[in-house]
Design an enzyme around this catalytic site. Structure first.
Site, PDB file in Angstrom:
ATOM      1  N   GLU A  92       8.932   7.337  -2.864  1.00 19.60           N
ATOM      2  CA  GLU A  92       9.036   8.141  -3.866  1.00 19.60           C
ATOM      3  C   GLU A  92       7.597   9.021  -4.172  1.00 19.60           C
ATOM      4  OE1 GLU A  92       8.910   4.540  -6.439  1.00 19.60           O
ATOM      5  OE2 GLU A  92       8.081   5.879  -7.885  1.00 19.60           O
ATOM      6  N   CYS A 105       1.351  14.060  -5.546  1.00 18.23           N
ATOM      7  CA  CYS A 105       1.011  12.508  -5.112  1.00 18.23           C
ATOM      8  C   CYS A 105       1.918  11.788  -4.101  1.00 18.23           C
ATOM      9  CB  CYS A 105       1.404  11.685  -6.344  1.00 18.23           C
ATOM     10  SG  CYS A 105       0.865   9.941  -6.277  1.00 18.23           S
ATOM     11  N   CYS A 112       3.507  -1.994   0.130  1.00 16.30           N
ATOM     12  CA  CYS A 112       2.391  -2.259   0.335  1.00 16.30           C
ATOM     13  C   CYS A 112       1.999  -3.633   0.324  1.00 16.30           C
ATOM     14  CB  CYS A 112       1.465  -1.512  -0.885  1.00 16.30           C
ATOM     15  SG  CYS A 112      -0.280  -1.876  -0.842  1.00 16.30           S
ATOM     16  N   CYS A 116      -1.852  -5.996  -5.507  1.00 15.93           N
ATOM     17  CA  CYS A 116      -2.640  -6.071  -6.759  1.00 15.93           C
ATOM     18  C   CYS A 116      -1.566  -6.626  -7.771  1.00 15.93           C
ATOM     19  CB  CYS A 116      -2.875  -4.564  -6.836  1.00 15.93           C
ATOM     20  SG  CYS A 116      -4.050  -4.090  -5.851  1.00 15.93           S
ATOM     21  N   CYS A 119       0.792  -3.902  -9.859  1.00 15.85           N
ATOM     22  CA  CYS A 119       1.169  -2.537  -9.029  1.00 15.85           C
ATOM     23  C   CYS A 119       2.707  -3.126  -8.493  1.00 15.85           C
ATOM     24  CB  CYS A 119       0.367  -2.203  -8.087  1.00 15.85           C
ATOM     25  SG  CYS A 119       0.872  -0.737  -7.122  1.00 15.85           S
ATOM     26  N   GLU A 165      -1.650   1.568   0.783  1.00 13.09           N
ATOM     27  CA  GLU A 165      -2.742   1.899   0.843  1.00 13.09           C
ATOM     28  C   GLU A 165      -3.148   2.572   1.932  1.00 13.09           C
ATOM     29  OE1 GLU A 165      -5.803   0.831  -0.508  1.00 13.09           O
ATOM     30  OE2 GLU A 165      -6.794   1.627   0.970  1.00 13.09           O
ATOM     31  N   SER A 219     -10.185   2.250  -6.445  1.00 11.28           N
ATOM     32  CA  SER A 219      -9.241   1.248  -7.617  1.00 11.28           C
ATOM     33  C   SER A 219     -10.292   0.220  -7.846  1.00 11.28           C
ATOM     34  CB  SER A 219      -8.176   0.878  -7.075  1.00 11.28           C
ATOM     35  OG  SER A 219      -7.404   2.111  -6.780  1.00 11.28           O
ATOM     36  N   LEU A 220     -11.337   0.322  -8.781  1.00  9.14           N
ATOM     37  CA  LEU A 220     -12.145  -0.855  -9.063  1.00  9.14           C
ATOM     38  C   LEU A 220     -11.516  -1.697 -10.068  1.00  9.14           C
ATOM     39  CD1 LEU A 220     -15.161  -1.559  -8.578  1.00  9.14           C
ATOM     40  CD2 LEU A 220     -15.619   0.052 -10.623  1.00  9.14           C
ATOM     41  N   HIS A 221     -11.153  -1.355 -11.249  1.00  8.36           N
ATOM     42  CA  HIS A 221     -10.334  -2.060 -12.123  1.00  8.36           C
ATOM     43  C   HIS A 221     -11.001  -3.262 -12.789  1.00  8.36           C
ATOM     44  CE1 HIS A 221      -7.288   0.399 -11.194  1.00  8.36           C
ATOM     45  NE2 HIS A 221      -6.783  -0.202 -10.095  1.00  8.36           N
ATOM     46  N   ASN A 295       0.174   1.152 -16.889  1.00  5.18           N
ATOM     47  CA  ASN A 295       1.557   1.131 -17.300  1.00  5.18           C
ATOM     48  C   ASN A 295       2.100  -0.107 -17.080  1.00  5.18           C
ATOM     49  OD1 ASN A 295       2.216   4.182 -17.168  1.00  5.18           O
ATOM     50  ND2 ASN A 295       1.038   4.275 -15.151  1.00  5.18           N
TER      51      ASN A 295
HETATM   52  N1  SAH Z   1      -3.607   1.731  -2.713  1.00  7.22           N
HETATM   53  C1  SAH Z   1      -4.303   2.532  -3.173  1.00  7.22           C
HETATM   54  C2  SAH Z   1      -3.592   3.921  -3.565  1.00  7.22           C
HETATM   55  C3  SAH Z   1      -2.269   3.594  -4.413  1.00  7.22           C
HETATM   56  S1  SAH Z   1      -2.268   3.188  -6.058  1.00  7.22           S
HETATM   57  C4  SAH Z   1      -5.233   2.170  -4.206  1.00  7.22           C
HETATM   58  O1  SAH Z   1      -5.055   0.964  -4.759  1.00  7.22           O
HETATM   59  O2  SAH Z   1      -6.146   2.752  -4.573  1.00  7.22           O
HETATM   60  C5  SAH Z   1      -3.091   4.645  -7.092  1.00  7.22           C
HETATM   61  C6  SAH Z   1      -3.616   4.031  -8.057  1.00  7.22           C
HETATM   62  O3  SAH Z   1      -2.821   3.601  -9.268  1.00  7.22           O
HETATM   63  C7  SAH Z   1      -4.553   3.026  -7.937  1.00  7.22           C
HETATM   64  O4  SAH Z   1      -5.734   2.979  -8.735  1.00  7.22           O
HETATM   65  C8  SAH Z   1      -3.816   1.585  -8.449  1.00  7.22           C
HETATM   66  O5  SAH Z   1      -4.718   0.678  -8.869  1.00  7.22           O
HETATM   67  C9  SAH Z   1      -3.231   2.298  -9.775  1.00  7.22           C
HETATM   68  N2  SAH Z   1      -1.982   1.511 -10.447  1.00  7.22           N
HETATM   69  C10 SAH Z   1      -1.086   0.817  -9.842  1.00  7.22           C
HETATM   70  N3  SAH Z   1      -0.420   0.483 -10.593  1.00  7.22           N
HETATM   71  C11 SAH Z   1      -0.727   0.726 -11.815  1.00  7.22           C
HETATM   72  C12 SAH Z   1      -0.158   0.371 -13.267  1.00  7.22           C
HETATM   73  N4  SAH Z   1       0.742  -0.429 -13.494  1.00  7.22           N
HETATM   74  N5  SAH Z   1      -0.865   0.960 -14.159  1.00  7.22           N
HETATM   75  C13 SAH Z   1      -2.058   1.954 -13.702  1.00  7.22           C
HETATM   76  N6  SAH Z   1      -2.417   2.138 -12.608  1.00  7.22           N
HETATM   77  C14 SAH Z   1      -1.877   1.539 -11.618  1.00  7.22           C
END
Ligand code: SAH
Length: 350
Positions: A92, A105, A112, A116, A119, A165, A219-221, A295
């Site tokens: 998608e 995007c 993947c 995470c 995700c 990724e 993606s630090l989080h 989300n």
């Molecule tokens: N694998 C890569 C790129 C794909 S995800 C990465 O980890 O950066 C793109 C972004 O969306 C990443 O920052 C990921 O952490 C974030 N993401 C994934 N699921 C999410 C969710 N449910 N809510 C908000 N951001 C999310």
């Protein structure tokens, strides 16, 4: 034998395909390259003879990614796509219309394997890597789609933030970046491309040395290893100090600031103490923080904090001199978050 994906070929490789596999002269390569950049199938390459197209069809494919279905948002001009790959896999993507141009995007893998916790893309693991031509194929087919609606539009920016990724499919992603930037191809500036990684540190150091000035999004989080390890398995392999050192290396080698993505998750990483710790972690680094209210993913019981908590977190970062913004939500009615739509279609999410 699998057919050659013409979109995966560099100019030199296309030239030798034309000469050696087709037995044709060099100018055909230029004709074919023009069609490829426009998202044409082999049958649509009408300045080639029917006979040549028939023999090409036997050994090659020009459009390895086809739009299966389009989901337009009713709230904004965002459109979500489901694409079919040649082997029946489905991926998608989403196009967002910003004032600075159309941003697409793209996905880099089917599924993947990074795991995470928040995700949807990772819930069924990784199925396979996408080829360079399948990553580029997403761009050319959406470019064609939007230009057919409005000739003044084109894919202007690309974010590698769909499923997968990117740095776990390193060689194919690097080749894609060179192809999409090629003057004979779509000629999209690398400065208009963001590559997002969950933090594969050795590959970040390698990327810093490719001479490809893309924006690195990380993606630090979380502001520390303890919280990061709760939500991102990759944090067990690469501690946060090594991750930040790799970001510094990227800034030093490319002169480009790094963007940090920080998905705010209620009760996990959204306290003001986290904001303070984050500011300390990023001190002295040329960077920007993108705050993303999570989300909700049905399969996990993780949720976004309320708007007041998001604003307080943002304000605290500002007070600590960290450049930060809250990401505007787009396409909220069409499952904008990565991986969610595909799962719905293939039957993963109920
Ligand atoms: N694998 C890569 C790129 C794909 S995800 C990465 O980890 O950066 C793109 C972004 O969306 C990443 O920052 C990921 O952490 C974030 N993401 C994934 N699921 C999410 C969710 N449910 N809510 C908000 N951001 C999310």
């Amino acid at each position: 034998m699998a057919r050659i994906q013409l979109l995966s070929l560099s100019q030199d490789e296309l030239l030798s395909f034309v000469k050696e596999d087709l037995g044709e002269s060099a100018f055909r390569a230029k004709q074919i390259a023009e069609w490829l950049a426009r998202g044409a199938s082999i049958d649509e390459m009408t300045n080639l003879s029917a006979k040549l197209r028939a023999s090409m069809n036997e050994i090659a494919v020009a459009d390895p990614v086809r739009i299966m279905e389009v989901f337009p948002s009713k709230i904004d001009e965002t459109e979500k796509f489901l694409y079919a790959l040649e082997d029946g896999n489905i991926i998608e993507g989403v196009i967002m219309r910003y004032h600075h141009g159309d941003t697409l995007c793209v996905s880099t893998q089917v599924g993947c394997r990074m795991g995470c916790a928040f995700c949807a893309s990772t819930l069924d693991g990784r199925v396979r890597d996408l080829t360079p031509g399948e990553i580029l194929g997403q761009v050319v087919c959406v470019n064609r789609y939007i230009r057919e609606k409005d000739a003044s539009r084109r894919v202007h920016n690309i974010v590698l933030m769909g499923s997968g990724e990117p740095l776990d499919n390193y060689d194919n992603v690097i080749k894609f970046l060179r192809l999409v930037n090629a003057p004979e191809g779509l000629n999209i500036s690398l400065r208009n491309i963001s590559l997002s990684t969950c933090g594969l540190v050795p590959r970040m150091h390698a990327l810093a040395r490719e001479g490809l000035p893309v924006t690195l999004s990380v993606s630090l989080h979380a502001p520390n290893d303890a919280i990061r390890r709760q939500i991102m398995p990759v944090a067990n392999a690469y501690p946060i100090d090594q991750l930040i050192a790799a970001c510094r290396d990227y800034v030093e080698n490319t002169g480009r600031r790094v963007v940090f993505e920080y998905a705010l998750i209620k009760g996990v990483n959204d306290s003001l103490e986290c904001a303070d710790e984050l500011a300390g972690l990023l001190r002295g680094l040329q960077c920007h923080v993108n705050l993303i209210p999570l989300n909700d993913v049905k399969e996990r019981s993780l949720h976004a904090p309320d708007r007041r908590a998001v604003d307080a977190f943002l304000k605290r970062l500002g007070q600590r001199s960290v450049s930060a913004t809250v990401r505007r939500e787009m396409g909220a009615d069409i499952d904008g978050a990565c991986g969610q739509l595909r799962r719905k279609v293939i039957g993963g999410a109920k």
